[in-house]
Structures are given as structure tokens and as C-alpha cells.
Scaffold this active site. Structure first.
Site, PDB file in Angstrom:
ATOM      1  N   ARG A  10       0.844  -1.205   0.000  1.00 49.03           N
ATOM      2  CA  ARG A  10       0.000   0.000   0.000  1.00 49.03           C
ATOM      3  C   ARG A  10       0.867   1.238   0.000  1.00 49.03           C
ATOM      4  O   ARG A  10       2.022   1.220   0.422  1.00 49.03           O
ATOM      5  CB  ARG A  10      -0.949   0.023   1.205  1.00 49.03           C
ATOM      6  CG  ARG A  10      -0.275   0.181   2.587  1.00 49.03           C
ATOM      7  CD  ARG A  10      -0.214   1.623   3.053  1.00 49.03           C
ATOM      8  NE  ARG A  10       0.597   1.800   4.256  1.00 49.03           N
ATOM      9  CZ  ARG A  10       1.872   2.109   4.275  1.00 49.03           C
ATOM     10  NH1 ARG A  10       2.542   2.262   3.137  1.00 49.03           N
ATOM     11  NH2 ARG A  10       2.526   2.275   5.408  1.00 49.03           N
ATOM     12  N   ASP A  19      -3.538   6.309  12.714  1.00 42.30           N
ATOM     13  CA  ASP A  19      -4.353   5.077  12.822  1.00 42.30           C
ATOM     14  C   ASP A  19      -4.392   4.520  14.238  1.00 42.30           C
ATOM     15  O   ASP A  19      -5.441   4.079  14.708  1.00 42.30           O
ATOM     16  CB  ASP A  19      -3.940   4.006  11.789  1.00 42.30           C
ATOM     17  CG  ASP A  19      -2.513   3.499  11.890  1.00 42.30           C
ATOM     18  OD1 ASP A  19      -1.695   4.107  12.615  1.00 42.30           O
ATOM     19  OD2 ASP A  19      -2.218   2.470  11.241  1.00 42.30           O
ATOM     20  N   GLY A 105       8.788   1.096   2.998  1.00 41.66           N
ATOM     21  CA  GLY A 105       7.650   1.897   3.461  1.00 41.66           C
ATOM     22  C   GLY A 105       6.389   1.650   2.654  1.00 41.66           C
ATOM     23  O   GLY A 105       5.452   2.439   2.709  1.00 41.66           O
ATOM     24  N   SER A 108       5.531  -4.015   2.799  1.00 39.77           N
ATOM     25  CA  SER A 108       5.874  -5.370   2.373  1.00 39.77           C
ATOM     26  C   SER A 108       5.528  -6.375   3.466  1.00 39.77           C
ATOM     27  O   SER A 108       5.099  -7.495   3.178  1.00 39.77           O
ATOM     28  CB  SER A 108       7.359  -5.455   2.009  1.00 39.77           C
ATOM     29  OG  SER A 108       8.154  -4.912   3.043  1.00 39.77           O
ATOM     30  N   ASP A 149      -2.140  -0.588   7.379  1.00 41.80           N
ATOM     31  CA  ASP A 149      -1.454  -1.317   6.307  1.00 41.80           C
ATOM     32  C   ASP A 149      -2.183  -2.622   5.997  1.00 41.80           C
ATOM     33  O   ASP A 149      -2.437  -2.961   4.838  1.00 41.80           O
ATOM     34  CB  ASP A 149      -0.010  -1.627   6.705  1.00 41.80           C
ATOM     35  CG  ASP A 149       0.756  -0.387   7.123  1.00 41.80           C
ATOM     36  OD1 ASP A 149       0.251   0.725   6.886  1.00 41.80           O
ATOM     37  OD2 ASP A 149       1.845  -0.533   7.695  1.00 41.80           O
TER      38      ASP A 149
HETATM   39  C1  GLA Z   1       3.361   2.167   9.715  1.00 38.95           C
HETATM   40  C2  GLA Z   1       2.360   1.404  10.579  1.00 38.95           C
HETATM   41  C3  GLA Z   1       0.939   1.925  10.363  1.00 38.95           C
HETATM   42  C4  GLA Z   1       0.883   3.442  10.521  1.00 38.95           C
HETATM   43  C5  GLA Z   1       1.993   4.119   9.710  1.00 38.95           C
HETATM   44  C6  GLA Z   1       2.059   5.600   9.962  1.00 38.95           C
HETATM   45  O1  GLA Z   1       3.139   1.918   8.360  1.00 38.95           O
HETATM   46  O2  GLA Z   1       2.397   0.028  10.266  1.00 38.95           O
HETATM   47  O3  GLA Z   1       0.044   1.289  11.242  1.00 38.95           O
HETATM   48  O4  GLA Z   1       0.937   3.820  11.880  1.00 38.95           O
HETATM   49  O5  GLA Z   1       3.264   3.558   9.986  1.00 38.95           O
HETATM   50  O6  GLA Z   1       0.913   6.201   9.474  1.00 38.95           O
END
Ligand code: GLA
Length: 346
Positions: A10, A19, A105, A108, A149
């Protein structure tokens, strides 16, 4: 017969570090995914095409975080999380391969967890599968991530970003307007394991002890927080929830320029108030902001490295644009459907 479980990565367009306080996020599943081709078996035997090595363990799993090679922790973590909920599961023998850049980021690890859950034979609604996979990440790495995610990987919708209320888990699909494209550039590889991510989660919890749920807080109440660091963290979260609403409205109105401006504001807030950006990421944002046709750029995801996301006109030549030293090539991503499982004809 071989079954294939597929789960996408994503990219988050806006709404970072909201979140885990039940706030708003606006990610999209992308057309890069992780697949596990398998046949059911009593134990787990999984070979990786990209990650190297073979993971083997018996079910029920007892030491998920200790599984080697280390990508196996996520696979084992899902089995452990399903066990905790007393969900039935079977093992599998197969191969895993991915087109999601690792540690970039783009989630994965969530893609691997969701593909593994399907391979174990999970049968539940999207929110439950996502909750199991989020728990798997906690078990595997001890990183107290939110649900964005994993839920995006399960519930993605082609051509749409997902406006997710992380308190109710309601999802509103928001169409990506025609003529607009989304790009990502990997600025530096990293994992959130060992980063300051848990410290940010703790600072948000401290803010909530003082002023109540951040998802309900306003700017005024955030500015009464006594500790200056905690105050600035809360200021980011409160303003970021507002930005998600405004960004979604701009996309619905087809106003990419306004959406882009909100992305720049979001980046500044993450950089100054939440301090999850890096000098290299700030420089990458400034760099890509100057490319003709670009509307907005921001860091995306957990931060401390990883990717920037770019919103641009379809004809912006980002694939030909120079990139700052150390950055990967700009990669166009399209909003994709969430995870699926298929049994191809053999
Ligand atoms: C990571 C975490 C998510 C979210 C982002 C920041 O990707 O896995 O849950 O907190 O950071 O938005």
C-alpha cells in the site's frame, strides 16, 4: 493442485500516525503484491524467491519472533495470532515471491502477513483478517503498529483510495480522479523495528491521558498539553485528521492542486511536529516539488526513511526526472484490489 494467495502493498496518500489513535487515513492498495503459491500440508515450508532462504516450522508455533530467516517471523506471527483467537488453520508448502519493495515503506510486511493468513485458510471479514495480521506484526517485531497497512492490503479497491476511520473501521472508497497519477520514490530502506515508532505511539498515549482521545480533540485542547514534545505530537495528529478530510474532499472535487497543497502541509507537520521525516526525505520532497506537473509530495508511512509519495498530472515525466543521490527511481503505482486467493487450473 496449487493455490495462490495474493496480497498487495500500500501507499498512504495522507493520514500518517493517526491510525493507532483511531483517526483517519487515506491509503490505497497498489499494483505490487506478494504471492504465496502453495499446497496445504501439516507444517509450514516456505521458500522465498526474493528474500532468500527457506522457512520451516511446525504448528502450533511457539516461538514466532525467533523464526529464521527473519522474514519468516511475519509468516509465523500470523499463525500465532490465529492461534490466540482459536481460529482453525492448516500449514502449507510452497513459494513466496513479491514485487513490493522490501523495507521501503510500502507495507511489504503487511502484504506478507495477509498472503500468509489466506494461505493458512483464514475465513473472516476484512476487519478481522486485518486485526489478526496487525497482531501478527506486534508478535513478530514488537512494533505497536496500527491497522492501516493490513486493512488496506485486505480491502483495497481498484482505482480508489480508501478513506478509513480507524476507530469504527468504516471504509469510504474515494476514486482517484482521471488525469492524476500517483508515484512513489524510495528514499532509503529501513524497518520500523528499532526505530522511534514505539516512542511516537507512547507520546500519543500520553497526550490522550491528558486531553482524551486525539480523534475527538481539537487544536485548542491540543495546545493546552503541558509537555512541549507531547503537545507537538498531538498537534500533528489533530491537524492530520483534518487534512485527511480536506484531502478526500479535494479528490472528490477533482481538485488535484488543492490535494497537493494539503500533502505539503502534511509533510511539514510530520517533519516539524511529529519528527518522523529525515533530512534526505525533506530534500526529496523539495526536489520532486519542482518537477513540472507535480501537485504534491510527502513522506508516506511510518517514516524514519522509506518512501515519498507524489501526486501528479498523468503527463508529468517523473520516470525521466533526475532523482536526488541515493534515491530509487520514481515508480508509478495504480490503486489495486485487495487480497485474493485463487486455485488456477493445473
Ligand atoms: C506504519 C504502521 C501503520 C501506521 C503508519 C504511519 O506503516 O504500520 O500502522 O501507523 O506507519 O501512518
Amino acid at each position: 493442485m496449487l493455490t495462490v494467495a495474493r496480497a498487495p502493498g500500500r501507499v498512504n496518500l495522507i493520514g500518517d500516525h493517526t491510525d493507532y489513535t483511531g483517526g483517519l487515513v487515506l491509503p490505497m492498495a497498489i499494483d505490487r503484491d506478494t504471492t504465496i503459491a502453495f499446497t496445504p500440508s501439516p507444517d509450514v515450508v516456505l521458500t522465498s524467491r526474493n528474500l532468500g532462504g527457506e522457512v520451516r516450522f511446525k504448528l502450533p508455533i511457539t516461538d514466532a519472533p525467533g523464526i529464521q530467516p527473519s522474514w519468516g517471523r511475519y509468516v509465523a506471527g500470523v499463525a500465532a495470532a490465529m492461534n490466540e483467537r482459536r481460529m482453525p488453520l492448516h500449514g502449507f508448502t510452497g513459494t513466496v515471491s513479491t514485487s513490493v519493495p522490501i523495507g521501503g515503506g510500502l507495507s511489504s510486511s503487511a502484504a506478507l502477513e495477509v498472503a500468509a493468513a489466506l494461505a493458512y485458510g483464514v475465513s473472516a471479514d476484512a476487519a478481522t483478517i486485518a486485526a489478526v495480521c496487525r497482531r501478527a506484526e506486534h508478535i513478530a517485531t514488537n512494533v505497536p503498529c496500527g491497522i492501516m497497512d493490513q486493512l488496506t492490503s485486505v480491502a483495497g479497491i481498484r482505482d480508489h483510495a480508501l478513506l478509513i476511520d480507524c476507530h469504527t473501521l468504516d471504509i469510504t472508497p474515494i476514486r482517484i480522479p482521471d488525469g492524476v497519477s500517483v508515484w512513489v520514490v524510495e528514499v532509503s530502506s529501513r524497518t520500523l523495528d528499532g526505530s522511534e515508532y514505539p516512542a511516537r505511539v507512547a507520546q500519543c498515549a500520553a497526550a490522550e491521558r491528558e486531553i482524551g482521545p486525539l480523534r475527538l480533540a481539537d487544536y485548542e485542547s491540543a495546545s493546552t498539553i503541558t509537555d512541549t514534545v507531547v503537545r507537538s505530537r498531538a498537534r500533528h495528529v489533530v491537524s492530520e485528521n483534518e487534512r485527511v478530510r480536506a484531502f478526500a474532499a479535494a479528490l472528490v472535487a477533482g481538485d488535484a492542486r488543492e490535494a497537493g497543497n494539503i500533502m505539503y502541509e502534511g509533510h511539514r507537520s510530520l517533519s516539524r511536529d511529529f519528527q518522523t521525516s529525515t533530512a534526505t526525505m525533506d530534500a526529496a520532497v523539495d526536489h520532486f516539488a519542482r518537477v513540472p506537473g507535480v501537485h504534491g509530495v510527502r513522506m508516506t508511512g511510518g517514516g524514519f526513511g522509506g518512501c515519498v509519495v507524489i501526486l501528479a498530472d498523468d503527463d508529468a515525466q517523473l520516470d525521466r526526472a533526475a532523482v536526488p543521490a541515493g534515491c530509487g527511481k520514481a515508480m508509478r503505482v495504480r490503486a489495486a484490489d485487495g487480497a485474493s486467493i485463487t486455485t488456477p487450473l493445473s
